[in-house]
Design a protein around this motif. Structure first.
Motif, PDB file in Angstrom:
ATOM      1  N   VAL A 155     -15.417   8.688 -10.600  1.00  0.00           N
ATOM      2  CA  VAL A 155     -13.992   8.720 -11.539  1.00  0.00           C
ATOM      3  C   VAL A 155     -13.645   7.569 -11.280  1.00  0.00           C
ATOM      4  N   LEU A 156     -13.237   7.187 -10.170  1.00  0.00           N
ATOM      5  CA  LEU A 156     -12.458   5.906  -9.812  1.00  0.00           C
ATOM      6  C   LEU A 156     -13.243   4.568 -10.455  1.00  0.00           C
ATOM      7  N   SER A 157     -14.523   4.515 -10.227  1.00  0.00           N
ATOM      8  CA  SER A 157     -15.553   3.550 -10.903  1.00  0.00           C
ATOM      9  C   SER A 157     -15.331   3.562 -12.263  1.00  0.00           C
ATOM     10  N   LYS A 158     -15.529   4.508 -12.994  1.00  0.00           N
ATOM     11  CA  LYS A 158     -15.183   4.499 -14.251  1.00  0.00           C
ATOM     12  C   LYS A 158     -13.845   4.175 -15.094  1.00  0.00           C
ATOM     13  N   LYS A 159     -13.002   4.556 -13.950  1.00  0.00           N
ATOM     14  CA  LYS A 159     -11.512   3.951 -14.450  1.00  0.00           C
ATOM     15  C   LYS A 159     -11.024   2.582 -14.120  1.00  0.00           C
TER      16      LYS A 159
ATOM     17  N   VAL B 121       0.911  -1.180  -0.002  1.00  0.00           N
ATOM     18  CA  VAL B 121      -0.095   0.274  -0.117  1.00  0.00           C
ATOM     19  C   VAL B 121       0.776   1.257  -0.053  1.00  0.00           C
ATOM     20  N   GLN B 122       0.644   2.054  -0.987  1.00  0.00           N
ATOM     21  CA  GLN B 122       1.260   3.318  -1.169  1.00  0.00           C
ATOM     22  C   GLN B 122       0.329   4.273  -0.581  1.00  0.00           C
ATOM     23  N   GLU B 123       1.107   5.492   0.180  1.00  0.00           N
ATOM     24  CA  GLU B 123       0.165   6.361   0.776  1.00  0.00           C
ATOM     25  C   GLU B 123       0.414   7.795   0.242  1.00  0.00           C
ATOM     26  N   LEU B 124      -0.730   8.437  -0.088  1.00  0.00           N
ATOM     27  CA  LEU B 124      -0.649   9.896  -0.599  1.00  0.00           C
ATOM     28  C   LEU B 124      -1.546  10.842   0.332  1.00  0.00           C
TER      29      LEU B 124
ATOM     30  N   ALA C  50      -2.371  19.724   0.288  1.00  0.00           N
ATOM     31  CA  ALA C  50      -2.272  19.995  -1.048  1.00  0.00           C
ATOM     32  C   ALA C  50      -2.339  21.467  -1.447  1.00  0.00           C
ATOM     33  N   ASP C  51      -1.763  21.987  -2.058  1.00  0.00           N
ATOM     34  CA  ASP C  51      -2.020  23.328  -2.422  1.00  0.00           C
ATOM     35  C   ASP C  51      -3.111  23.135  -3.888  1.00  0.00           C
ATOM     36  N   GLY C  52      -4.222  23.617  -3.763  1.00  0.00           N
ATOM     37  CA  GLY C  52      -5.221  23.638  -4.851  1.00  0.00           C
ATOM     38  C   GLY C  52      -5.815  22.270  -4.903  1.00  0.00           C
ATOM     39  N   GLU C  53      -6.542  21.992  -5.842  1.00  0.00           N
ATOM     40  CA  GLU C  53      -7.273  20.554  -6.297  1.00  0.00           C
ATOM     41  C   GLU C  53      -6.269  19.553  -6.263  1.00  0.00           C
ATOM     42  N   PRO C  54      -6.237  18.559  -5.588  1.00  0.00           N
ATOM     43  CA  PRO C  54      -5.172  17.381  -5.517  1.00  0.00           C
ATOM     44  C   PRO C  54      -5.659  16.193  -6.758  1.00  0.00           C
ATOM     45  N   PHE C  55      -6.814  16.395  -7.374  1.00  0.00           N
ATOM     46  CA  PHE C  55      -6.958  15.253  -8.435  1.00  0.00           C
ATOM     47  C   PHE C  55      -5.643  14.931  -9.521  1.00  0.00           C
ATOM     48  N   GLU C  56      -5.078  15.743 -10.093  1.00  0.00           N
ATOM     49  CA  GLU C  56      -4.165  15.563 -10.733  1.00  0.00           C
ATOM     50  C   GLU C  56      -3.003  14.491  -9.904  1.00  0.00           C
ATOM     51  N   GLN C  57      -2.774  15.191  -8.816  1.00  0.00           N
ATOM     52  CA  GLN C  57      -1.874  14.309  -7.967  1.00  0.00           C
ATOM     53  C   GLN C  57      -2.477  12.862  -7.807  1.00  0.00           C
TER      54      GLN C  57
ATOM     55  N   MET D 195      -4.526  11.029  -9.642  1.00  0.00           N
ATOM     56  CA  MET D 195      -4.471  10.168 -10.818  1.00  0.00           C
ATOM     57  C   MET D 195      -3.038   9.869 -11.329  1.00  0.00           C
ATOM     58  N   SER D 196      -2.102  10.818 -10.853  1.00  0.00           N
ATOM     59  CA  SER D 196      -0.609  10.244 -11.220  1.00  0.00           C
ATOM     60  C   SER D 196      -0.262   9.396 -10.273  1.00  0.00           C
TER      61      SER D 196
END
Length: 77
Positions: free
Chosen positions: A52-56, A9-12, A17-24, A26-27
């Motif tokens: 989004v997670l379900s669709k991906k 398990v990786q943890e994020l 976070a500065d701003g919206e963390p969506f891209e972080q 997804m990366s």
């Protein structure tokens, strides 16, 4: 096939976070393989992320561990 107890398990933590963390997020998901999971630590339940997670093709489990701390464990299906 690995079991949850053997899964890496990786943890994020995006609470600071500065701003919206969506891209972080997804990366980070792009960096894990099929045998790994990502534990997202957030200050609120990230309900908009679930669709989004379900669709991906990801599955997730959500747990509120404190007043302003949520853990979402995300893994490939």
């Amino acid at each position: 096939m690995s079991t949850d107890s053997q899964q890496s398990v990786q943890e994020l933590d995006v609470r600071e976070a500065d701003g919206e963390p969506f891209e972080q997020i997804m990366s980070a998901l792009g960096d894990i393989d099929e045998s790994e999971a990502l534990r997202l630590v957030n200050s609120f339940e990230p309900v908009p992320l679930y669709d989004v997670l379900s669709k991906k093709g990801y599955q997730y489990d959500t747990e509120q561990v404190a007043d302003e701390e949520w853990h979402v464990t995300i893994r490939p299906e």
